[in-house]
Design a protein around this motif. Structure first.
Motif, mmCIF file in Angstrom:
data_model
loop_
_atom_site.group_PDB
_atom_site.id
_atom_site.type_symbol
_atom_site.label_atom_id
_atom_site.label_comp_id
_atom_site.label_asym_id
_atom_site.label_seq_id
_atom_site.Cartn_x
_atom_site.Cartn_y
_atom_site.Cartn_z
ATOM 1 N N MET A 1 0.751 -1.612 -0.081
ATOM 2 C CA MET A 1 -0.254 -0.123 -0.203
ATOM 3 C C MET A 1 1.459 1.488 0.302
ATOM 4 O O MET A 1 2.101 1.536 0.881
ATOM 5 N N LEU A 2 0.550 2.548 -0.891
ATOM 6 C CA LEU A 2 1.369 3.064 -1.234
ATOM 7 C C LEU A 2 1.038 4.516 -0.543
ATOM 8 O O LEU A 2 -0.641 4.188 -1.248
ATOM 9 N N ASP A 6 4.332 8.284 0.697
ATOM 10 C CA ASP A 6 5.625 7.410 -0.233
ATOM 11 C C ASP A 6 5.750 7.909 -1.466
ATOM 12 O O ASP A 6 6.623 8.027 -2.576
ATOM 13 N N LEU A 40 10.910 1.121 1.226
ATOM 14 C CA LEU A 40 9.726 0.977 0.138
ATOM 15 C C LEU A 40 9.119 -0.413 -0.574
ATOM 16 O O LEU A 40 8.466 -1.315 -0.820
ATOM 17 N N GLU A 41 10.824 -0.707 -1.298
ATOM 18 C CA GLU A 41 10.855 -1.429 -2.119
ATOM 19 C C GLU A 41 10.614 -2.951 -1.932
ATOM 20 O O GLU A 41 9.975 -3.548 -2.450
ATOM 21 N N ARG A 43 8.146 -3.556 1.322
ATOM 22 C CA ARG A 43 7.362 -3.240 0.984
ATOM 23 C C ARG A 43 5.819 -3.860 0.142
ATOM 24 O O ARG A 43 5.240 -4.140 -0.009
ATOM 25 N N LEU A 44 7.234 -3.367 -1.160
ATOM 26 C CA LEU A 44 6.057 -3.941 -2.461
ATOM 27 C C LEU A 44 6.303 -4.560 -3.299
ATOM 28 O O LEU A 44 5.705 -5.218 -3.458
ATOM 29 N N LEU A 48 12.344 -0.780 -7.723
ATOM 30 C CA LEU A 48 12.356 0.574 -8.263
ATOM 31 C C LEU A 48 12.898 1.347 -8.896
ATOM 32 O O LEU A 48 13.459 1.953 -9.776
ATOM 33 N N GLU A 61 8.881 -0.666 -13.052
ATOM 34 C CA GLU A 61 7.513 -1.081 -11.729
ATOM 35 C C GLU A 61 7.748 0.384 -11.322
ATOM 36 O O GLU A 61 7.632 1.147 -10.997
ATOM 37 N N ILE A 65 4.970 3.901 -11.098
ATOM 38 C CA ILE A 65 5.203 4.703 -9.606
ATOM 39 C C ILE A 65 4.811 5.729 -10.725
ATOM 40 O O ILE A 65 4.324 6.653 -9.406
#
Length: 303
Positions: A1-2, A6, A40-41, A43-44, A48, A61, A65
């Motif tokens: 979830m962003l 973020d 962040l990477e 978590r997703l 990126l 990716e 985003i």
């Protein structure tokens, strides 16, 4: 979830040439940027950014985003601006690009006064004589001195003030070396070149009676700083070709003498370039442009 934080963080990384540049833009340490990006990477569950080499490169990716994230952040900014407008307020982040010398003298004071009048506007003023090297998507408004043959796609040009170019020299230089009577005489004089933008700065183009006369000078002194070039001229080191806004006071005071008065040079009007349509419509952009136009009308160098 962003989340929106973020997205704003990742957009700052995506728009920066390096992690070090991103850390400066975010006002945090490079290690903090690296750690947050890695988190962040993770978590997703996707990669990126390719950090190989000195420059950053977004993965597919990351590009996805960045593209969609920019739309979301811009939409939120539009919503904030619309609500602020209903309250009679001007808000947001205003990014301005201007030439070094002209920006210092004429744009910076307007920016400071505008921010004082609109305290909810944050202003970034980037001074650069290489507008072509500044991505058009990175500014709301750019100030340019000189004609613009064709604005880049998506940009809107507006003329702000007249500005001639003049050839001039100090009385001391002319007393020692004589005064050129025709453009061709410049070949035997000490000429000083200002290397700015991507212009051919050693080709001086004069016009008289509808005919153009081109002179290729061989500068004995050259600099990319207008103040340096002006200082050399005032010290009697040679002839310069400068914008009227920069030397008008020296000409009026007699510190410099205008040469070849029967000839004209290509003028260099002060122009404004507006960024993406959404930014051009923003209240902060429109009002700052109006404030700058008012400060330059009439042109201070002709007052």
């Amino acid at each position: 979830m962003l989340g929106t934080d973020d997205l704003r963080f990742f957009l700052a990384v995506a728009e920066a040439p390096s992690l070090a540049a991103a850390s400066r833009a975010l006002d945090v340490s490079p290690s903090a940027v690296t750690q947050r990006l890695r988190a962040l990477e993770e978590r997703l569950g996707v990669h990126l950014v390719d950090r190989a080499g000195r420059h950053l490169a977004l993965t597919d990716e990351g590009e996805l985003i960045a593209e969609r994230g920019r739309r979301i952040v811009d939409s939120l900014a539009e919503l904030d601006e619309a609500l602020a407008a209903r309250r009679g307020q001007v808000v947001g982040h205003l990014r301005i690009v201007a030439p070094l010398g002209f920006g210092r003298r004429h744009v910076a004071p307007v920016a400071a006064a505008f921010q004082a009048d609109h305290p909810q506007v944050a202003i970034d003023l980037l001074l650069s004589d290489r507008l072509g090297g500044v991505p058009s998507g990175s500014f709301d408004l750019a100030v340019h001195v000189g004609e613009i043959a064709q604005a880049a796609p998506g940009l809107i040009a507006r003329r702000l003030a007249p500005n001639d170019r003049v050839a001039c020299a100090a009385p001391a230089y002319l007393a020692a070396h004589g005064t050129p009577a025709a453009p061709a005489d410049l070949r035997s004089h000490a000429c000083i070149a200002l290397r700015e933008n991507d212009e051919d700065v050693t080709l001086w183009r004069f016009r008289r009676d509808g005919q153009e006369q081109r002179v290729r000078i061989e500068p004995r002194l050259a600099s990319n700083d207008g103040e340096v070039v002006r200082g050399w001229a005032l010290a009697g080191r040679g002839i310069i070709l400068r914008s009227e806004w920069h030397v008008a006071a020296d000409l009026r005071a007699g510190r410099l003498v205008r040469l070849l008065p029967g000839h004209t040079l290509p003028d260099a009007p002060v122009m404004a370039l507006l960024g993406a349509p959404r930014r051009a419509r923003a209240a902060r952009t429109r009002r700052f442009l109006d404030a700058l136009a008012a400060a330059l009308d009439p042109a201070p160098w002709r007052a």
